[in-house]
Design an enzyme around this catalytic site. Sequence first.
Site, short mmCIF file in Angstrom:
data_model
loop_
_atom_site.label_atom_id
_atom_site.label_comp_id
_atom_site.label_asym_id
_atom_site.label_seq_id
_atom_site.Cartn_x
_atom_site.Cartn_y
_atom_site.Cartn_z
N LYS A 183 17.21 3.20 1.14
CA LYS A 183 17.96 3.12 2.40
C LYS A 183 19.11 2.13 2.19
CE LYS A 183 15.12 2.12 5.82
NZ LYS A 183 14.49 2.09 7.16
N GLU A 230 7.91 1.93 -6.10
CA GLU A 230 7.99 1.43 -4.72
C GLU A 230 8.05 2.60 -3.74
OE1 GLU A 230 7.79 -0.65 -2.52
OE2 GLU A 230 8.67 -2.60 -2.94
N LYS A 265 0.81 -1.19 0.00
CA LYS A 265 0.00 0.00 0.00
C LYS A 265 0.86 1.26 0.00
CE LYS A 265 -2.98 -2.35 3.25
NZ LYS A 265 -3.40 -2.33 4.68
N GLY A 266 2.13 1.08 0.39
CA GLY A 266 2.99 2.24 0.68
C GLY A 266 3.19 3.21 -0.47
N ASP A 278 14.81 -1.19 1.34
CA ASP A 278 15.63 -1.32 2.55
C ASP A 278 16.66 -2.44 2.33
OD1 ASP A 278 16.46 -1.10 5.18
OD2 ASP A 278 14.73 -2.13 6.02
P1 5GP Z 1 13.01 -4.66 2.11
O1 5GP Z 1 12.45 -5.92 1.54
O2 5GP Z 1 13.70 -3.79 1.06
O3 5GP Z 1 13.88 -4.89 3.29
O4 5GP Z 1 11.82 -3.87 2.73
C1 5GP Z 1 10.90 -3.20 2.02
C2 5GP Z 1 9.67 -2.95 2.86
O5 5GP Z 1 9.97 -2.81 4.27
C3 5GP Z 1 9.05 -1.66 2.45
O6 5GP Z 1 8.14 -1.83 1.36
C4 5GP Z 1 8.37 -1.22 3.75
O7 5GP Z 1 7.11 -1.84 3.86
C5 5GP Z 1 9.25 -1.76 4.85
N1 5GP Z 1 10.20 -0.73 5.36
C6 5GP Z 1 11.55 -0.74 5.27
N2 5GP Z 1 12.08 0.36 5.85
C7 5GP Z 1 11.04 1.10 6.28
C8 5GP Z 1 10.94 2.37 6.95
O8 5GP Z 1 11.90 3.08 7.26
N3 5GP Z 1 9.67 2.79 7.26
C9 5GP Z 1 8.56 2.07 6.94
N4 5GP Z 1 7.38 2.58 7.28
N5 5GP Z 1 8.62 0.88 6.30
C10 5GP Z 1 9.86 0.40 5.97
#
Ligand code: 5GP
Length: 197
Positions: free
Chosen positions: A141, A109, A54-55, A113
């Site tokens: 990030k 997206e 949803k983000g 992260d």
């Molecule tokens: P990844 O698979 O890249 O580790 O994570 C992606 C997902 O983690 C993002 O779509 C989000 O839902 C969540 N996420 C990662 N970092 C943050 C953050 O700083 N704030 C929020 N609200 N969600 C995050």
Amino acid sequence: MKGVKEEIERVLISAEEIAQRVRALGEKISRDYGKGGVARDPYRRPLLVVGILKGAMPFLADLIRVIDLPLEYDLMSVSSYRNGTSPGEVRILKDLDRSIAQRDILIVEDIVDTGTTLDHILRLIQARSPASIRICTLIDKPARREVQVPMHYVGFTLPEDVFVVGYGLDYAELYRNLPFIGVLKREIYEEEGIADR
Ligand code: 5GP
């Protein structure tokens, strides 16, 4: 009554900064996908923007309105099995409505992260034989990246490892409606341990 903004410790990116950056991204995407660019035939086979729910919703809504090209958009929702459940797996909660074969895809997206979620989405999309795939993320990030994923358009890079909310990003499904991106007051999520990441 206490407003939701009072739960924010500091604003990292203001609504004005977001709007300015989104406009710049839209202009760049419009140039890149125009005639003779990334897309094979942007006027007869329009760019297909794929927003990840949803983000990415507020970002998607603002971005598509500053892309000066014919485009379609579709939405996809995946669960990313964070917090202990088998890492490296995603489940499709809502799939795309139609075939994407031979289409030029721009994935939108909210935040990248570790890169795990996006890597899986990429594989899913790649397997459906699109003409091209590019990635646009509002926030990158890189500090916690585990899987390398291509990044074509980045709104903001957060150098520090902070957990941010607002403009689509949630904490326990809340705060997505904030018009800016910020950090929650420590007491809000202290018990969950997110503040120590
Ligand atoms: P990844 O698979 O890249 O580790 O994570 C992606 C997902 O983690 C993002 O779509 C989000 O839902 C969540 N996420 C990662 N970092 C943050 C953050 O700083 N704030 C929020 N609200 N969600 C995050």
